[in-house]
Design an enzyme around this catalytic site. Sequence first.
Site, short mmCIF file in Angstrom:
data_model
loop_
_atom_site.label_atom_id
_atom_site.label_comp_id
_atom_site.label_asym_id
_atom_site.label_seq_id
_atom_site.Cartn_x
_atom_site.Cartn_y
_atom_site.Cartn_z
N GLU A 43 0.83 -1.22 0.00
CA GLU A 43 0.00 0.00 0.00
C GLU A 43 0.86 1.27 0.00
O GLU A 43 0.62 2.21 0.75
CB GLU A 43 -0.97 -0.01 1.18
CG GLU A 43 -2.03 -1.09 1.05
CD GLU A 43 -3.19 -0.92 2.01
OE1 GLU A 43 -3.38 0.19 2.54
OE2 GLU A 43 -3.92 -1.90 2.23
N GLY A 44 1.86 1.29 -0.86
CA GLY A 44 2.79 2.41 -0.95
C GLY A 44 4.03 2.10 -0.13
O GLY A 44 3.98 2.13 1.10
#
Length: 822
Positions: free
Chosen positions: A501-502
Site C-alpha cells: 500500500e505504498g
Amino acid sequence: MNWIPLLAVLAASLGCAYFRSNLRTWTIAGFAALLVVGVLAGSSWLAIAVTALVFGLIAVPLNLDDFRRRKITAPLLGVYQKITPQISDTERTALEAGTVGFEGELFSGKPDWSKLLRQPKPELSLEEQAFLDGPVEELCRMTDDWQITHELADLPPEIWEFVKKKKFFGMIIPKQYGGLEFSALAQSAVLQKLMGVSGSLSSTVGVPNSLGPGELLLHYGTQEQRDYYLPRLADGREIPCFALTGPTAGSDATSIPDYGIVCKGEWHGAQVLGVRLTFDKRYITLAPVASLIGLAFQMHDPEHLLGDKEHIGITLALIPRDTNGLEIGRRHFPLNGAFQNGPLHGKDIFIPMSQLIGGADMAGQGWRMLVECLSVGRAITLPSNASGGVKMGAIATGAYARIRKQFGMAIGRFEGVEEALARIGGHSYAITALSKATAAAVDRGEKPSVPSAIAKYHATELGREVAKDVMDVHGGKGVQLGPNNYAGRAYQTAPIAITVEGANIMTRSLMIFGQGAIRCHPHVLKEMQAAQIPDYATRLRAFDRELFAHIGFAISNAARSLVLGLTFAKIGNAPGDKYTKRYYRKLNRYAANLALVADSAMLMLGGKLKFKEKLSARLGDVLSNLYIASAMLKRYEDQGRPVADQALLAWAFHDCAYRMQNALDGVLRNFPIRPAAWLLRALVFPFGRREVPPSDRLGHRVAALLMAPNEARDRLAEWAYLTPSANNVVGRMNALLPDVIAAEPIERKFAKAQKSGALKSLDAAAQLLEAEQLGAISADERKLLERVRAATAEFIAVDDFDPSELQSAVKHARRPALRSVA
C-alpha cells in the site's frame, strides 16, 4: 535614546506577529508604540518623526487595498504564475481526494488544541463489543498459527468457514446488504485482536474490509451491482481481491501497462458492448482463492464506440473467477506468511460494460476512485495490524523478561534488556494512539489522506523496531521456530507491511510532506486555486487576499519560532493538566518551526523542492511526529489523565520531540541556500539543539510497567487476546505473572538456604522438600515455587523436531519455472 522609537516599532511588530494581528492592527500598534515609548523615553521629535515616516512608507501602502493590488500584488502574481510548478492531473486527483483534519492545525504553526480535545472519545458500540467478546474471542481460541504457517500454509477449513459464517469479511458492508456495518474503530479492534494470534489471519480478514471490491462498490457501484455483489461479499460466498500492482507498476500505480480495448463480444451467449482485457498482476492478496477479482487497467476506445475520446484512462472492473482466459491460483510465498497472495494474468479476456465498477459512466475515473478509498483503508488495516502486533509483543516480552532468570535475577533487571523494554513500551504507546486516532478520523467522516500516510509509515516502521527488540530480549527462544514460538513469525513478516500500500520509502519521501505541504497549509492550495481563476480582477483580488495572509503567516511563524525558542516553550496558553501543559507548549514551538521552515523551503526552492526528497522526508518527519504526539495527548485525555500512564506518555513524547529536532536539524544542515539556512537556524534553534532522548530513569519506569500487572499495562493491552488457552502461550504466560512475582521473595529465601550449604540433594525438586523440612520455606511456598518453576520451564522451552517433520513440507516442492515476460 533616538533608537528607542525604532525598537518600539520592532517590539510592537514582534508582538503583533506572535499573536497574528491583521495589517491594520499592526499599523496602529506600530504608530502607537513609537509615539508613546518615544515620548516617555525622551527621544527627540526628529527621531520620532523619521521613524514614523519610514514606518508609514511601509505600512500605509499595504493598507491601501487598490494600491497594494495594482503595485505589489499584480507583479507578484505574474511571477508566481511563471515559477509555480504545474500540478499533474494525477497529483490534483490525489490532493482533491482527501480532507484536512487536525493535521491542518499542526501545519498552521499555531494549533487550536480545543479542536482536538473536542473530538468525541472513540468508543465501541455494545454490538461491536459483543462481537469482539464473542466471535472474535472464539476465532482466536480456534487459531493455531504454527498449523497455519508451517503445516498448512493456509487457514484451516474450519477457520475459513467460521470467518464467512460470522461475516468477518463484511465488517464494512451495510446491514441492508447483510453486512455488519461496523465503525472503523471496531474494524481496528477486530484486526488488532486477530493480529495477536496470527498475522496471516489478520491479513486475510483485513483485506476484504480495506481497498477492494466491497468498498469500491459501496461508493461507486451501480445499484444493480450493489444488490448482487454486496450480500455475497458479506457472507463469504464471494472472496474478493483487488489487482493493481504489476511487474512494471508498483508504487507508480498510475503507469500500469495493463489495458482494455472497447469492443463487442460474447457474454453469456449474447453479443454485447464490453472491454477486452490484457493484464499481468502480482502480489495480489487473496488472489489464489478469490472468486471476484477487482482489476485496474488503462481503458482505450480506438473505434470510438463510447464517444470521441480514445484514451479513456484508468478504469476499474469486476472479473468473476470462472471468466475464460483468467489465469489464477498460483501463490507467492511472502516471508513465510501463510495469507493467500499470488499473481493474476489474462490475455484478451472479454467482459461486458456492466462489469465496470459503476458501469460505463465511471470509465476513466479509476484513479480518483482508488485514491479516495485508499486513504480510508490505509488508515485502518496496516496501522491496526501493527498496533495488535506491538501490544502482544509488549505484554509477552514484559512477562518473559520477568519470568526468565539469568545470573540469579530476572533478565528484565539488566539495564540492556531494560533499554529494549522501554523502547517496546514507548513505541507501543505511540503506535496504538496513532492507530486509534486515524480510525477515529474515518469515523468522523474524514478521508484522512495525510494522516493515513503518517499512520501507515510510522506504525509499520516502529512496529518493525518493536519486533526486533522483542527478538533481542527473547534471544534463542525467539529464534527457534515452532508451536511455542510467538515472536518469530512477526519478526519474519515485519517487512511485508513496510512494502505494501505504498512502499515506506516512497510514503515518507514523497507523500507525507508532498501532500501535507499543499493540503494542510492554510494558504498554498488557495493561492494555486486563486491563480487559476479566469477573470483577472477576481483572480487578482483572491490572490492578493491569500498572498498577504500567507506573508503574515510566514512572519508570524518566524516570530513564534524565535519567541518560543528563546523562552524554551514555557509561555503561551495551553490546555492539559500540570503534567502535560508543557507538552502542548513544546508542540506549539515545533508547529511554528515546521510552518516556518516548510514555507521557506517552498518559497526559495519552488518546484525543485519536489525533487529534494530527503528534505521533504525530514519535513514530513516533523509533521508526522507532531501528529503522533497529538494523538498520544488525546488518548491521555480520553482515558481520564491516568497517572499510571505518565511514564509511557513521557517516554513516547520525548522520543517524538527528539526526532522532530533532529529532522529539522537535518533540513537546515542540508538546505542548499546556506545564508537562508543560517538565518532559519537562528530562529528555530536560538540556543542550539536541546532535546535529548528519553532518559534512563524514564526507561526504567516504562520497563517496570511492562514486567508487572498494573492498570497502565492493562490499558496498553486493550483488545489483545490474553485468554489463557492451549494455543495462546502469551495468555498463559501473562496469567502466570502474579505468581512469578509472588514467588520472587520465596526464591530469595530458598537461595539463602542453598548458599548456607544446608541443602544436600542435587535434584531441584528434592531441594525444595529439604528447604521445607528445614523451615526455610513453608509448604504453601514450596507448592508455589513448584508451580512457577514448572510453568517457567514450559515457557522458556524451545521446540525441536524429527528431521522428517521438517522435510515433509518440502518433499513435493520444486523450483518453479520463471515466467516469461515476453
